[in-house]
Scaffold this motif. Structure first.
Motif, PDB file in Angstrom:
ATOM      1  N   SER A   3       0.876  -1.225  -0.018  1.00 27.27           N
ATOM      2  CA  SER A   3      -0.260   0.132   0.186  1.00 27.27           C
ATOM      3  C   SER A   3       0.909   1.045   0.069  1.00 27.27           C
ATOM      4  N   ARG A   4       0.182   2.312  -0.229  1.00 29.52           N
ATOM      5  CA  ARG A   4       0.774   3.782  -0.041  1.00 29.52           C
ATOM      6  C   ARG A   4       1.673   4.114  -1.135  1.00 29.52           C
ATOM      7  N   VAL A   5       1.622   3.422  -2.315  1.00 29.68           N
ATOM      8  CA  VAL A   5       2.579   3.895  -3.349  1.00 29.68           C
ATOM      9  C   VAL A   5       2.226   5.372  -3.696  1.00 29.68           C
ATOM     10  N   HIS A   6       0.699   5.881  -3.652  1.00 23.63           N
ATOM     11  CA  HIS A   6       0.646   7.343  -3.351  1.00 23.63           C
ATOM     12  C   HIS A   6       0.415   7.815  -2.123  1.00 23.63           C
ATOM     13  N   PRO A  27       3.777  -2.266   4.039  1.00 22.00           N
ATOM     14  CA  PRO A  27       2.906  -1.213   4.504  1.00 22.00           C
ATOM     15  C   PRO A  27       3.193   0.250   3.832  1.00 22.00           C
ATOM     16  N   ASN A  28       4.099   0.442   3.163  1.00 25.08           N
ATOM     17  CA  ASN A  28       4.199   1.686   2.661  1.00 25.08           C
ATOM     18  C   ASN A  28       5.339   1.625   1.379  1.00 25.08           C
ATOM     19  N   LEU A  29       5.006   1.741   0.339  1.00 21.68           N
ATOM     20  CA  LEU A  29       5.673   1.976  -0.807  1.00 21.68           C
ATOM     21  C   LEU A  29       6.538   3.160  -1.025  1.00 21.68           C
ATOM     22  N   ASN A  30       5.930   4.190  -0.437  1.00 20.57           N
ATOM     23  CA  ASN A  30       6.411   5.577  -0.725  1.00 20.57           C
ATOM     24  C   ASN A  30       6.497   6.459   0.579  1.00 20.57           C
ATOM     25  N   PRO A  31       7.524   5.768   1.411  1.00 25.27           N
ATOM     26  CA  PRO A  31       7.731   6.474   2.743  1.00 25.27           C
ATOM     27  C   PRO A  31       8.270   8.038   2.635  1.00 25.27           C
ATOM     28  N   ASP A  32       9.001   8.209   1.657  1.00 24.19           N
ATOM     29  CA  ASP A  32       9.628   9.600   1.455  1.00 24.19           C
ATOM     30  C   ASP A  32       8.366  10.499   1.217  1.00 24.19           C
ATOM     31  N   GLY A  33       7.598  10.107   0.191  1.00 25.31           N
ATOM     32  CA  GLY A  33       6.340  10.992   0.018  1.00 25.31           C
ATOM     33  C   GLY A  33       5.562  11.070   1.201  1.00 25.31           C
ATOM     34  N   ASP A  52       6.868  10.900  -5.176  1.00 25.87           N
ATOM     35  CA  ASP A  52       7.741  10.577  -4.123  1.00 25.87           C
ATOM     36  C   ASP A  52       8.748  11.930  -4.082  1.00 25.87           C
ATOM     37  N   THR A  53       9.678  12.138  -3.645  1.00 29.07           N
ATOM     38  CA  THR A  53      10.504  13.200  -3.209  1.00 29.07           C
ATOM     39  C   THR A  53      11.220  13.705  -4.513  1.00 29.07           C
ATOM     40  N   ARG A  54      11.144  13.069  -5.504  1.00 31.94           N
ATOM     41  CA  ARG A  54      11.828  13.570  -6.956  1.00 31.94           C
ATOM     42  C   ARG A  54      10.639  13.756  -7.701  1.00 31.94           C
ATOM     43  N   GLY A  55       9.564  13.763  -7.328  1.00 29.89           N
ATOM     44  CA  GLY A  55       8.451  14.163  -8.335  1.00 29.89           C
ATOM     45  C   GLY A  55       7.886  13.121  -9.064  1.00 29.89           C
ATOM     46  N   ALA A  56       8.367  11.825  -8.786  1.00 32.14           N
ATOM     47  CA  ALA A  56       7.753  10.510  -9.555  1.00 32.14           C
ATOM     48  C   ALA A  56       6.733   9.904  -9.010  1.00 32.14           C
TER      49      ALA A  56
END
Length: 169
Positions: free
Chosen positions: A7-10, A48-54, A63-67
């Motif tokens: 989850s949490r890719v977005h 649980p989290n595919l995008n922790p930085d975002g 993400d943090t790079r805008g991807a």
């Protein structure tokens, strides 16, 4: 057999975190025969989290790079998409295992900005695999008043749809 849930890719799709926690809580129930049966049938791989930085930075889709990491699964770079690269490597690994140890199901949990209830977007597959794909959604709709089978989409068009909010679309 392996059952993968992520989850949490977005990052802004907070409902995905709630769904993930609900699934985890259910699977860990010691006295529930349904959970016990699932644990006996499957080895669960839970991300649980595919995008922790975002999530940390409060981003909605990127993400943090805008991807938009949901668009990077085909060819992720370990240096720029490390969580997606690692998840893809693990999925490829489990897909190549002998049948008894092979990836049987992958569910990536999302939330939707303008849809209510629960639904599935799935791959468009051929033959019996497609029937199994749609059957999961149908069974979910029969077992939950919150699951909207009519909102599910298993089309080829939906598999390759570009997100209008994605800057790379």
């Amino acid at each position: 057999r392996v059952f993968w849930i992520s989850s949490r890719v977005h990052p802004g799709e907070t409902p995905a975190a709630h769904m993930f926690n609900g699934v985890l809580g259910f699977l860990l129930r010691k006295d529930d025969p349904r959970a016990a049966a699932l644990r006996k049938l499957y080895v669960f791989k839970l991300v649980p989290n595919l995008n922790p930085d975002g999530v940390f930075r409060g981003h909605y889709r990127t993400d943090t790079r805008g991807a938009n990491l949901n668009r990077c699964y085909a060819e992720p770079e370990p240096s720029t998409h490390p969580t997606i690269w690692a998840a893809r490597e693990a999925v490829v690994h489990y897909c190549a295992r002998p049948e008894a140890e092979r990836l049987d199901m992958y569910i990536d949990l999302h939330g939707h900005a303008n849809k209510r209830g629960c639904f599935l977007f799935g791959n468009s597959l051929d033959g019996p695999a497609h029937v199994e794909n749609v059957l999961l959604a149908r069974l979910a709709s029969l077992n939950s008043p919150y699951f909207d089978f009519a909102a599910c989409d298993f089309s080829e068009r939906n598999m390759h749809a570009r997100d209008r909010r994605d800057p790379s679309a």
